[in-house]
Design a protein around this motif. Structure first.
Motif, mmCIF file in Angstrom:
data_model
loop_
_atom_site.group_PDB
_atom_site.id
_atom_site.type_symbol
_atom_site.label_atom_id
_atom_site.label_comp_id
_atom_site.label_asym_id
_atom_site.label_seq_id
_atom_site.Cartn_x
_atom_site.Cartn_y
_atom_site.Cartn_z
ATOM 1 N N ARG A 1 29.846 48.209 23.105
ATOM 2 C CA ARG A 1 30.499 47.902 24.385
ATOM 3 C C ARG A 1 30.578 46.402 24.657
ATOM 4 N N ASP A 2 29.683 45.638 24.064
ATOM 5 C CA ASP A 2 29.705 44.180 24.265
ATOM 6 C C ASP A 2 30.961 43.541 23.685
ATOM 7 N N TYR A 3 31.700 44.272 22.859
ATOM 8 C CA TYR A 3 32.857 43.693 22.174
ATOM 9 C C TYR A 3 34.188 44.285 22.639
ATOM 10 N N THR A 4 34.145 45.193 23.591
ATOM 11 C CA THR A 4 35.409 45.754 24.055
ATOM 12 C C THR A 4 36.140 44.769 24.966
ATOM 13 N N LEU A 5 37.466 44.793 24.914
ATOM 14 C CA LEU A 5 38.293 43.954 25.773
ATOM 15 C C LEU A 5 38.621 44.661 27.092
ATOM 16 N N ASP A 6 38.220 45.924 27.187
ATOM 17 C CA ASP A 6 38.467 46.680 28.411
ATOM 18 C C ASP A 6 37.520 46.213 29.514
ATOM 19 N N LYS A 7 38.055 45.917 30.681
ATOM 20 C CA LYS A 7 37.240 45.360 31.765
ATOM 21 C C LYS A 7 36.207 46.353 32.281
#
Length: 225
Positions: free
Chosen positions: A38-44
């Protein structure tokens, strides 16, 4: 050795800090790096999954967060990248020794219905299964692989122990006994307290063969998959 584990649930890996593996980490003989995808997702909203194309039950982990995490952790592709999956080749002691010879392994834990196939095609070297069954995610398989491989890191476990355990010689291990000599009416086999090491070795070999024939006859036929 370094093992990277990519997961949506990093808190599940607390047990790897305990016992023999924990001592190996504390001594610097090995390194385990747990990364939250999750630390790398671009989703806000930190979302890492979506509905599958073509319909069907469940959700699929999206490609972007996983790809970004792998690129950040292993930009030069120095690690053996492994996706824990029921579709992979079977994990066995031969694979343990193969992995133990590597300097670095990256384990990807899938969840839900799995991960976008494009991640596997572009970033993964192989898929690996710990057995013919399906779990809720790759975290438990990743722990099993890590534990099995870490045991072979030099200095983590006494070398003699590794030579005298199940699968080390293609058979299952013989029974073990310790004090007291009698427990609830059952006594330790006399040969084990005889002091005759030749006889003890013979007994252990016979017991190993009997247990293997009973529980895993496939091993005696040379099928060690």
């Amino acid at each position: 050795m370094r093992i990277d584990i990519l997961t949506l649930f990093p808190e599940m890996f607390a047990p790897l800090k305990e016992s023999v593996i924990g001592r190996a980490l504390n001594s610097g003989k090995a390194e385990i790096v747990i990364t939250d995808i999750r630390d790398y997702t671009l989703d806000k909203h930190k979302k890492c999954d979506d509905t599958p194309f073509g319909g069907g039950a469940g959700m699929v982990m999206t490609a972007q967060p996983i790809a970004s995490a792998i690129d950040a952790l292993d930009p030069e592709h120095k690690a053996r990248r492994v996706y824990l999956s029921p579709k992979g080749r079977k994990f066995c002691q031969a694979v343990v020794k193969e992995y133990a010879a590597l300097d670095r392994i990256l384990l990807l834990c899938g969840h839900y219905e799995g991960v976008d196939q494009r991640v596997i095609d572009l970033f993964i070297d192989e898929e690996l299964s710990i057995g013919d069954y399906v779990l809720t995610g790759g975290e438990i398989p990743a722990m099993a692989v890590t534990d099995a491989v870490m045991r072979y890191v030099d200095g983590v476990i006494n070398g003699d122990s590794l030579l005298q355990e199940s699968f080390s010689d293609g058979m299952l291990e013989y029974p073990h006994y310790t004090k007291p000599r009698e427990f609830m009416g059952l006594t330790v086999p006399e040969v084990l307290i005889s002091g005759n090491h030749e006889k003890i070795d013979e007994w252990r070999k016979e017991q190993s063969e009997k247990i293997t024939a009973k529980n895993r006859p496939d091993l005696l036929k040379g099928d060690k998959r």
